[in-house]
Design a protein around this motif. Structure first.
Motif, mmCIF file in Angstrom:
data_model
loop_
_atom_site.group_PDB
_atom_site.id
_atom_site.type_symbol
_atom_site.label_atom_id
_atom_site.label_comp_id
_atom_site.label_asym_id
_atom_site.label_seq_id
_atom_site.Cartn_x
_atom_site.Cartn_y
_atom_site.Cartn_z
ATOM 1 N N GLU A 77 0.815 -1.218 0.000
ATOM 2 C CA GLU A 77 0.000 0.000 0.000
ATOM 3 C C GLU A 77 0.852 1.273 0.000
ATOM 4 O O GLU A 77 0.483 2.270 -0.642
ATOM 5 C CB GLU A 77 -0.945 -0.008 1.211
ATOM 6 C CG GLU A 77 -2.055 1.016 1.146
ATOM 7 C CD GLU A 77 -3.020 0.808 -0.009
ATOM 8 O OE1 GLU A 77 -3.694 1.778 -0.390
ATOM 9 O OE2 GLU A 77 -3.102 -0.327 -0.534
ATOM 10 N N TYR A 80 2.367 1.779 -3.502
ATOM 11 C CA TYR A 80 1.218 2.040 -4.370
ATOM 12 C C TYR A 80 0.774 3.494 -4.258
ATOM 13 O O TYR A 80 0.507 4.167 -5.258
ATOM 14 C CB TYR A 80 0.087 1.084 -3.985
ATOM 15 C CG TYR A 80 -1.258 1.376 -4.618
ATOM 16 C CD1 TYR A 80 -1.481 1.154 -5.980
ATOM 17 C CD2 TYR A 80 -2.317 1.857 -3.845
ATOM 18 C CE1 TYR A 80 -2.727 1.407 -6.550
ATOM 19 C CE2 TYR A 80 -3.558 2.103 -4.406
ATOM 20 C CZ TYR A 80 -3.758 1.881 -5.752
ATOM 21 O OH TYR A 80 -4.985 2.144 -6.318
ATOM 22 N N ARG A 81 0.713 4.011 -3.028
ATOM 23 C CA ARG A 81 0.278 5.389 -2.826
ATOM 24 C C ARG A 81 1.365 6.395 -3.165
ATOM 25 O O ARG A 81 1.072 7.561 -3.434
ATOM 26 C CB ARG A 81 -0.211 5.573 -1.382
ATOM 27 C CG ARG A 81 -1.519 4.863 -1.135
ATOM 28 C CD ARG A 81 -2.064 5.034 0.263
ATOM 29 N NE ARG A 81 -3.347 4.345 0.358
ATOM 30 C CZ ARG A 81 -4.511 4.893 0.066
ATOM 31 N NH1 ARG A 81 -4.564 6.161 -0.320
ATOM 32 N NH2 ARG A 81 -5.631 4.205 0.159
ATOM 33 N N PRO A 85 -0.488 9.182 -6.074
ATOM 34 C CA PRO A 85 -0.599 10.017 -4.871
ATOM 35 C C PRO A 85 -2.000 10.102 -4.282
ATOM 36 O O PRO A 85 -2.155 10.226 -3.075
ATOM 37 C CB PRO A 85 -0.120 11.395 -5.359
ATOM 38 C CG PRO A 85 0.729 11.099 -6.549
ATOM 39 C CD PRO A 85 0.117 9.903 -7.202
ATOM 40 N N ASP A 86 -3.039 10.049 -5.084
ATOM 41 C CA ASP A 86 -4.405 10.173 -4.577
ATOM 42 C C ASP A 86 -5.276 9.070 -5.174
ATOM 43 O O ASP A 86 -6.208 9.333 -5.945
ATOM 44 C CB ASP A 86 -4.971 11.552 -4.909
ATOM 45 C CG ASP A 86 -6.295 11.810 -4.198
ATOM 46 O OD1 ASP A 86 -6.538 11.155 -3.171
ATOM 47 O OD2 ASP A 86 -7.071 12.647 -4.691
ATOM 48 N N PRO A 87 -5.010 7.806 -4.807
ATOM 49 C CA PRO A 87 -5.743 6.695 -5.436
ATOM 50 C C PRO A 87 -7.179 6.616 -4.967
ATOM 51 O O PRO A 87 -7.502 6.952 -3.825
ATOM 52 C CB PRO A 87 -4.952 5.461 -4.990
ATOM 53 C CG PRO A 87 -4.373 5.865 -3.671
ATOM 54 C CD PRO A 87 -4.066 7.330 -3.788
ATOM 55 N N ASN A 91 -4.715 -0.998 -3.207
ATOM 56 C CA ASN A 91 -3.998 -1.757 -4.226
ATOM 57 C C ASN A 91 -4.749 -3.050 -4.536
ATOM 58 O O ASN A 91 -5.734 -3.391 -3.869
ATOM 59 C CB ASN A 91 -2.553 -2.027 -3.788
ATOM 60 C CG ASN A 91 -2.455 -3.039 -2.659
ATOM 61 O OD1 ASN A 91 -2.518 -4.248 -2.852
ATOM 62 N ND2 ASN A 91 -2.312 -2.534 -1.433
#
Length: 234
Positions: A77, A80-81, A85-87, A91
């Motif tokens: 995570e 992934y972030r 940056p703003d998912p 994941n």
């Protein structure tokens, strides 16, 4: 290495390659067409999961598999972030984790497995918007398992589930308006399960490097590598 294991490892490597190709769209290149081969990745990871369940039978393997998925769901995570940056979602591994619980209950219909599957489905329904590929993504491993040893014609079933998991309304709407990428994305979702089954059944002569437990680390690592590439290309 058995014929099935060689083909299975090849499927996993191709799924990983497809995922990396898809994520190349976010390193600064203007290449929307990479979305199309990227639609194969999740479907093939789900198919590999179904194949592992079939191969593992009722032994403890799937429970170890669950443990590794849960561990790397948390580990992945952060990178992934960093990459997104703003998912909008978590994941992909939490989706695979819940999907494995559901598929496992179909294969081994014990009370314990069914309770875990019911919990997984409830979580998927309640938090569908936070799961990558949503509720239908959780159902895809089960759909793959249902057709694993059946006619290739039935691969259309998980193909339709794959379309639903890939925001089918947006894809269908864009394809209806003539967007080529969306149209081919729909096609890729529909045929991905069938292509994967063909590969598993007929690619036994290939013997790529086996994917062992270390391969779980490739998921978070590829985000970090692509992040470096994006920084260099900026």
């Amino acid at each position: 290495m058995s014929r099935r294991e060689g083909a299975l490892d090849l499927l996993k490597w191709l799924a990983l390659l497809s995922m990396v190709i898809d994520h190349l769209r976010y390193v600064g290149f203007s290449a929307d067409w990479l979305y199309v081969p990227g639609r194969l990745a999740f479907a093939w990871f789900c198919l590999a999961m179904a194949a592992n369940l079939v191969r593992g039978g009722t032994d403890a393997g799937p429970w170890r598999y669950l443990g590794w998925l849960l561990l790397f769901s948390a580990v992945s995570e952060i990178p992934y972030r960093l990459f997104f940056p703003d998912p909008a979602t978590l994941n992909v591994m939490p989706t695979l984790f819940l999907g494995l619980l559901v598929a496992r209950a179909w294969q081994v219909p014990t009370l314990e497995a069914r309770c875990l599957a019911a919990t997984a489905l409830l979580l998927a329904a309640l938090f569908s918007s936070r799961l990558m590929f949503g509720f239908y993504g959780v159902l895809l491993p089960l759909a793959m398992l249902l057709v694993f040893k059946r006619s290739l014609l039935l691969a259309l079933l998980p193909g339709l589930v794959c379309v639903a998991a890939n925001q089918w309304r947006l894809l269908y709407g864009a394809a209806w308006l003539g967007d080529t990428v969306a149209l081919w994305g729909l096609v890729a979702c529909l045929i991905a399960p069938g292509l994967g089954l063909v590969l598993l059944r007929h690619a036994g002569r290939f013997h790529p490097m086996p994917m062992r437990r270390w391969a779980y680390a490739l998921y978070p690592m590829h985000f970090l590598v692509l992040l470096v590439v994006r920084q260099i290309a900026a």
